[in-house]
Scaffold this active site. Structure first.
Site, PDB file in Angstrom:
ATOM      1  N   ARG A 186       0.782  -1.221   0.000  1.00 54.31           N
ATOM      2  CA  ARG A 186       0.000   0.000   0.000  1.00 54.31           C
ATOM      3  C   ARG A 186       0.822   1.283   0.000  1.00 54.31           C
ATOM      4  NH1 ARG A 186      -2.531  -4.217   1.020  1.00 54.31           N
ATOM      5  NH2 ARG A 186      -4.758  -4.375   0.632  1.00 54.31           N
TER       6      ARG A 186
ATOM      7  N   GLN B 288       2.238 -14.097   4.511  1.00 55.77           N
ATOM      8  CA  GLN B 288       1.630 -13.698   3.246  1.00 55.77           C
ATOM      9  C   GLN B 288       2.711 -13.315   2.249  1.00 55.77           C
ATOM     10  OE1 GLN B 288      -0.917 -10.810   5.743  1.00 55.77           O
ATOM     11  NE2 GLN B 288      -2.014 -10.931   3.828  1.00 55.77           N
TER      12      GLN B 288
ATOM     13  N   ASP C 157       8.695 -13.246  -0.475  1.00 49.39           N
ATOM     14  CA  ASP C 157      10.096 -12.878  -0.674  1.00 49.39           C
ATOM     15  C   ASP C 157      11.105 -13.886  -0.141  1.00 49.39           C
ATOM     16  OD1 ASP C 157      10.119 -12.427   2.144  1.00 49.39           O
ATOM     17  OD2 ASP C 157       9.493 -10.352   1.854  1.00 49.39           O
TER      18      ASP C 157
ATOM     19  N   HIS D 153       1.023 -17.463   0.140  1.00 51.13           N
ATOM     20  CA  HIS D 153       0.976 -16.963  -1.238  1.00 51.13           C
ATOM     21  C   HIS D 153       2.123 -17.478  -2.086  1.00 51.13           C
ATOM     22  CE1 HIS D 153      -1.597 -13.382   0.425  1.00 51.13           C
ATOM     23  NE2 HIS D 153      -2.231 -14.533   0.429  1.00 51.13           N
TER      24      HIS D 153
ATOM     25  N   CYS E 193       5.913 -25.339 -12.991  1.00 49.41           N
ATOM     26  CA  CYS E 193       5.271 -25.627 -14.271  1.00 49.41           C
ATOM     27  C   CYS E 193       3.802 -25.918 -14.020  1.00 49.41           C
ATOM     28  CB  CYS E 193       5.948 -26.813 -14.951  1.00 49.41           C
ATOM     29  SG  CYS E 193       5.086 -27.323 -16.457  1.00 49.41           S
TER      30      CYS E 193
ATOM     31  N   CYS F 118       3.296 -29.832 -15.641  1.00 54.19           N
ATOM     32  CA  CYS F 118       3.831 -31.058 -15.020  1.00 54.19           C
ATOM     33  C   CYS F 118       4.230 -30.863 -13.561  1.00 54.19           C
ATOM     34  CB  CYS F 118       5.005 -31.612 -15.827  1.00 54.19           C
ATOM     35  SG  CYS F 118       6.560 -30.713 -15.576  1.00 54.19           S
TER      36      CYS F 118
ATOM     37  N   CYS G 147       8.895 -30.495 -19.713  1.00 55.01           N
ATOM     38  CA  CYS G 147       7.760 -30.880 -20.567  1.00 55.01           C
ATOM     39  C   CYS G 147       7.387 -29.821 -21.597  1.00 55.01           C
ATOM     40  CB  CYS G 147       6.540 -31.224 -19.703  1.00 55.01           C
ATOM     41  SG  CYS G 147       5.653 -29.758 -19.105  1.00 55.01           S
TER      42      CYS G 147
ATOM     43  N   SER H 246      -1.792  -5.747   6.998  1.00 55.74           N
ATOM     44  CA  SER H 246      -2.941  -4.855   7.097  1.00 55.74           C
ATOM     45  C   SER H 246      -4.202  -5.642   7.462  1.00 55.74           C
ATOM     46  CB  SER H 246      -3.130  -4.103   5.786  1.00 55.74           C
ATOM     47  OG  SER H 246      -3.219  -5.022   4.712  1.00 55.74           O
TER      48      SER H 246
HETATM   49  P1  NAD Z   1       0.037  -4.552   3.246  1.00 56.42           P
HETATM   50  O1  NAD Z   1       0.945  -3.774   2.355  1.00 56.42           O
HETATM   51  O2  NAD Z   1      -1.400  -4.540   2.988  1.00 56.42           O
HETATM   52  O3  NAD Z   1       0.239  -4.090   4.751  1.00 56.42           O
HETATM   53  C1  NAD Z   1       1.501  -3.979   5.330  1.00 56.42           C
HETATM   54  C2  NAD Z   1       1.316  -3.321   6.687  1.00 56.42           C
HETATM   55  O4  NAD Z   1       2.586  -3.259   7.312  1.00 56.42           O
HETATM   56  C3  NAD Z   1       0.778  -1.888   6.601  1.00 56.42           C
HETATM   57  O5  NAD Z   1      -0.444  -1.833   7.304  1.00 56.42           O
HETATM   58  C4  NAD Z   1       1.876  -1.024   7.253  1.00 56.42           C
HETATM   59  O6  NAD Z   1       1.324  -0.112   8.183  1.00 56.42           O
HETATM   60  C5  NAD Z   1       2.712  -2.029   7.989  1.00 56.42           C
HETATM   61  N1  NAD Z   1       4.145  -1.721   7.990  1.00 56.42           N
HETATM   62  C6  NAD Z   1       4.947  -1.559   6.912  1.00 56.42           C
HETATM   63  N2  NAD Z   1       6.227  -1.399   7.295  1.00 56.42           N
HETATM   64  C7  NAD Z   1       6.214  -1.444   8.655  1.00 56.42           C
HETATM   65  C8  NAD Z   1       7.241  -1.350   9.639  1.00 56.42           C
HETATM   66  N3  NAD Z   1       8.522  -1.190   9.310  1.00 56.42           N
HETATM   67  N4  NAD Z   1       6.872  -1.420  10.945  1.00 56.42           N
HETATM   68  C9  NAD Z   1       5.573  -1.593  11.298  1.00 56.42           C
HETATM   69  N5  NAD Z   1       4.578  -1.715  10.398  1.00 56.42           N
HETATM   70  C10 NAD Z   1       4.891  -1.649   9.094  1.00 56.42           C
HETATM   71  O7  NAD Z   1       0.638  -6.010   3.264  1.00 56.42           O
HETATM   72  P2  NAD Z   1      -0.111  -7.383   3.500  1.00 56.42           P
HETATM   73  O8  NAD Z   1      -1.116  -7.230   4.572  1.00 56.42           O
HETATM   74  O9  NAD Z   1       0.969  -8.385   3.653  1.00 56.42           O
HETATM   75  O10 NAD Z   1      -0.878  -7.650   2.132  1.00 56.42           O
HETATM   76  C11 NAD Z   1      -0.271  -7.394   0.867  1.00 56.42           C
HETATM   77  C12 NAD Z   1      -0.152  -8.620  -0.063  1.00 56.42           C
HETATM   78  O11 NAD Z   1       0.800  -8.324  -1.097  1.00 56.42           O
HETATM   79  C13 NAD Z   1       0.376  -9.804   0.664  1.00 56.42           C
HETATM   80  O12 NAD Z   1      -0.597 -10.775   0.646  1.00 56.42           O
HETATM   81  C14 NAD Z   1       1.637 -10.260  -0.091  1.00 56.42           C
HETATM   82  O13 NAD Z   1       1.427 -11.499  -0.723  1.00 56.42           O
HETATM   83  C15 NAD Z   1       1.875  -9.249  -1.180  1.00 56.42           C
HETATM   84  N6  NAD Z   1       3.141  -8.536  -0.988  1.00 56.42           N
HETATM   85  C16 NAD Z   1       4.265  -9.253  -0.571  1.00 56.42           C
HETATM   86  C17 NAD Z   1       5.459  -8.597  -0.332  1.00 56.42           C
HETATM   87  C18 NAD Z   1       6.648  -9.388   0.133  1.00 56.42           C
HETATM   88  O14 NAD Z   1       6.721 -10.586  -0.098  1.00 56.42           O
HETATM   89  N7  NAD Z   1       7.611  -8.763   0.827  1.00 56.42           N
HETATM   90  C19 NAD Z   1       5.547  -7.211  -0.531  1.00 56.42           C
HETATM   91  C20 NAD Z   1       4.375  -6.517  -0.962  1.00 56.42           C
HETATM   92  C21 NAD Z   1       3.192  -7.215  -1.184  1.00 56.42           C
HETATM   93 ZN    ZN Z   2       6.522 -29.040 -17.080  1.00 63.33          ZN
END
Ligand code: NAD
Ligand code: ZN
Length: 254
Positions: free
Chosen positions: A39, A104, A107, A122, A130, A133, A158, A197
């Site tokens: 966000r 979630q 990374d 996720h 793939c 396969c 494949c 969030s």
């Molecule tokens: P989100 O972006 O909706 O919410 C992240 C929350 O973390 C925010 O509410 C923010 O206030 C808080 N935040 C950020 N940095 C912070 C810090 N340093 N200290 C305290 N709070 C902090 O993320 P979500 O709820 O995980 O949902 C987003 C979806 O997008 C996830 O399902 C994920 O799969 C994907 N996504 C993944 C990554 C990753 O793998 N690093 C990055 C971005 C999005």
């Molecule tokens: Zn394959």
């Protein structure tokens, strides 16, 4: 951290007394590793047009666009390293303080930090799978191949359609992972929801399940979440700082 110090000590008490603590993490735990959350305005995650799963299946053009975006993100984040938050959770797991981490995030930073029991709701961006396969491959060489040939790599086994092993919009979550996460939530007496969030389901259903059976929920997140009123404690500070403070308080209890 002064203001929250009473809260820090309450959480440390619960953690020390808990028989089953489950940690749920979202994008917020990785921002201190330089990976923007979902966000943050203007962040990489908002600059791409979403390629939905059915589009990916339907057209070669969508698959190209998908790979183009993913390879760009790979270039930006491939070198990201775990931060204090990831490291503390890994240490808590090996010390038997927590059952494991449900995340979630895609990374891979929890595993890189040394966490072993990680349920990746996720999927992971560190591998490709793939669709035909089910073979899995390390992502690095496939990204290189895309960049050199400027075309979507085919499955070496494949010839089928390769996609990052992450869950796209419109794609269902892996049922076994979700079932295990739900079991952990039902059996937990304490859940720490960190850097999420809590608006994306089914991940957000896990803290709801924890509260529903009378267990404690602690939320550590900079911004408010829809579940704040259900949590015993909400801490708003930086995740790295809050976890470091809790870790010190728990260590103080021996
Ligand atoms: P989100 O972006 O909706 O919410 C992240 C929350 O973390 C925010 O509410 C923010 O206030 C808080 N935040 C950020 N940095 C912070 C810090 N340093 N200290 C305290 N709070 C902090 O993320 P979500 O709820 O995980 O949902 C987003 C979806 O997008 C996830 O399902 C994920 O799969 C994907 N996504 C993944 C990554 C990753 O793998 N690093 C990055 C971005 C999005
Ligand atoms: Zn394959």
């Amino acid at each position: 951290m002064e203001i929250a110090s009473r809260e820090i000590h309450r959480i440390a008490d619960w953690l020390a007394a808990s028989r089953s603590t489950v940690v749920l993490t979202g994008a917020g735990i990785s921002t201190e590793s330089g990976i923007p959350d979902f966000r943050s305005p203007g962040g990489v995650w908002s600059k791409y047009r979403t390629v939905y799963f059915d589009e990916f299946l339907a057209s070669a053009e969508s698959r190209y666009e998908y790979w183009r975006q993913k390879c760009e993100m790979h270039r930006d984040f491939a070198d990201a390293q775990p931060n204090a938050g990831h490291n503390i959770l890994a240490r808590w797991e090996s010390a038997g303080r927590i059952r494991g981490v449900v995340t979630q995030n895609i990374d891979g930073l929890h595993r890189l930090a040394g966490s072993k029991r990680v349920l990746e709701l996720h999927g992971t961006a560190l591998e490709a799978a793939c669709l035909d396969c089910k073979s899995r491959y390390e992502i690095g060489p496939l990204v290189q191949q895309f960049l050199v040939e400027n075309s979507v790599p085919a499955c070496p086994a494949c010839g089928g359609r390769l996609k990052h092993a992450t869950i796209s919009f419109g794609q269902t979550l892996p049922a076994d992972v979700l079932m295990e996460a739900t079991r952990w939530a039902r059996e937990a007496d304490l859940m720490l929801a960190i850097g999420s969030s809590l608006v994306v389901t089914p991940a957000a259903d896990l803290p709801r399940a924890v509260v529903a059976h009378g267990a404690r929920l602690v939320i550590i997140n900079r911004d408010p979440t829809p579940l704040d009123s259900r949590a015993e404690v909400c801490l708003r500070g930086s995740i790295g700082e809050v976890l470091t403070a809790i870790d010190a308080a728990v260590a103080g209890r021996g």
